[in-house]
Scaffold this motif. Sequence first.
Motif, PDB file in Angstrom:
ATOM      1  N   ARG A  59       4.711   7.575   1.289  1.00 44.85           N
ATOM      2  CA  ARG A  59       4.842   6.438   2.199  1.00 44.85           C
ATOM      3  C   ARG A  59       4.552   5.125   1.485  1.00 44.85           C
ATOM      4  N   CYS A  60       5.261   4.083   1.900  1.00 39.09           N
ATOM      5  CA  CYS A  60       5.046   2.743   1.349  1.00 39.09           C
ATOM      6  C   CYS A  60       5.004   1.721   2.488  1.00 39.09           C
ATOM      7  N   ASP A  61       3.937   0.917   2.491  1.00 39.32           N
ATOM      8  CA  ASP A  61       3.827  -0.201   3.427  1.00 39.32           C
ATOM      9  C   ASP A  61       3.980  -1.498   2.639  1.00 39.32           C
ATOM     10  N   THR A  96       9.693   5.636   3.640  1.00 41.39           N
ATOM     11  CA  THR A  96       9.284   6.981   3.256  1.00 41.39           C
ATOM     12  C   THR A  96      10.267   7.531   2.239  1.00 41.39           C
ATOM     13  N   SER A 127       0.840  -1.195   0.000  1.00 33.70           N
ATOM     14  CA  SER A 127       0.000   0.000   0.000  1.00 33.70           C
ATOM     15  C   SER A 127       0.879   1.250   0.000  1.00 33.70           C
ATOM     16  N   GLN A 128       0.349   2.288  -0.625  1.00 37.61           N
ATOM     17  CA  GLN A 128       1.066   3.548  -0.715  1.00 37.61           C
ATOM     18  C   GLN A 128       0.130   4.692  -0.375  1.00 37.61           C
ATOM     19  N   ARG A 181      13.912   3.538   5.617  1.00 40.05           N
ATOM     20  CA  ARG A 181      13.035   2.402   5.913  1.00 40.05           C
ATOM     21  C   ARG A 181      13.189   2.108   7.399  1.00 40.05           C
ATOM     22  N   SER A 220      10.428  -2.201   7.758  1.00 43.83           N
ATOM     23  CA  SER A 220       9.092  -2.336   7.197  1.00 43.83           C
ATOM     24  C   SER A 220       8.745  -1.107   6.361  1.00 43.83           C
ATOM     25  N   VAL A 221       8.037  -0.160   6.966  1.00 36.17           N
ATOM     26  CA  VAL A 221       7.546   1.015   6.250  1.00 36.17           C
ATOM     27  C   VAL A 221       8.705   1.844   5.706  1.00 36.17           C
ATOM     28  N   SER A 254       3.810  -7.823   4.502  1.00 35.94           N
ATOM     29  CA  SER A 254       4.412  -8.319   5.732  1.00 35.94           C
ATOM     30  C   SER A 254       5.345  -9.495   5.437  1.00 35.94           C
TER      31      SER A 254
END
Lengths: 115, 114
Positions: A22-24, A76, A5-6, A69, A73-74, A27
């Motif tokens: 942002r980037c998720d 930016t 997701s972004q 990062r 995980s996340v 998992s």
Amino acid sequence: GAGVSQSPSNKVTEKGKDVELRCDPISGHTALYWYRQSLGQGLEFLIYFQGNSAPDKSGLPSDRFSAERTGGSVSTLTIQRTQQEDSAVYLCASSLGAGGPHEQYFGPGTRLTVT
Amino acid sequence: AQSVTQLDSQVPVFEEAPVELRCNYSSSVSVYLFWYVQYPNQGLQLLLKYLSGSTLVKGINGFEAEFNKSQTSFHLRKPSVHISDTAEYFCAVSPTGTASKLTFGTGTRLQVTL
């Protein structure tokens, strides 16, 4: 399960302002990539993170671009002092690990417009 | 360094007709090859990939591609297209021995009409 997701999906900013994208990742994916898709340049690699290793920044177009990062995980992507030529769709992807065989899963992108 | 050439920026085709989207690459090292599809306002989705072995690779949605090492090509084919195949198609390569950052072609817009 959930994909990459972004956020935001769209961003309009004035020339000279800073923006954060942002980037998720998915998992469990240890590798994370940023690409830029623009009319003039097509799809370009920007930066790559793999685990705790130093990121590969070889695709960043200028020192106005940076990415981090957190916690593996996340991520930016930050663009400082935006210029009109920064207008593009910024795509994030993640994969299970480094190396070509691992499929990269892409997010929907953030469309950045610099006015 | 690697480069990817997609000579056709647009390919118009009628529904149920066959289609071939061309991709040629250049690289000084061994590469993996990929085809991605991008539907309007969506991210990229992997169609198929060639890593090793059989040079004919089958992917999703009835697409297939053939790796030709001597011609450094990886053309994408589908025997009968559907309206829903209308999208942008990207060919990409990554080096086999290092990080898998992708080098993309400029894309081919496949437009399927009735």
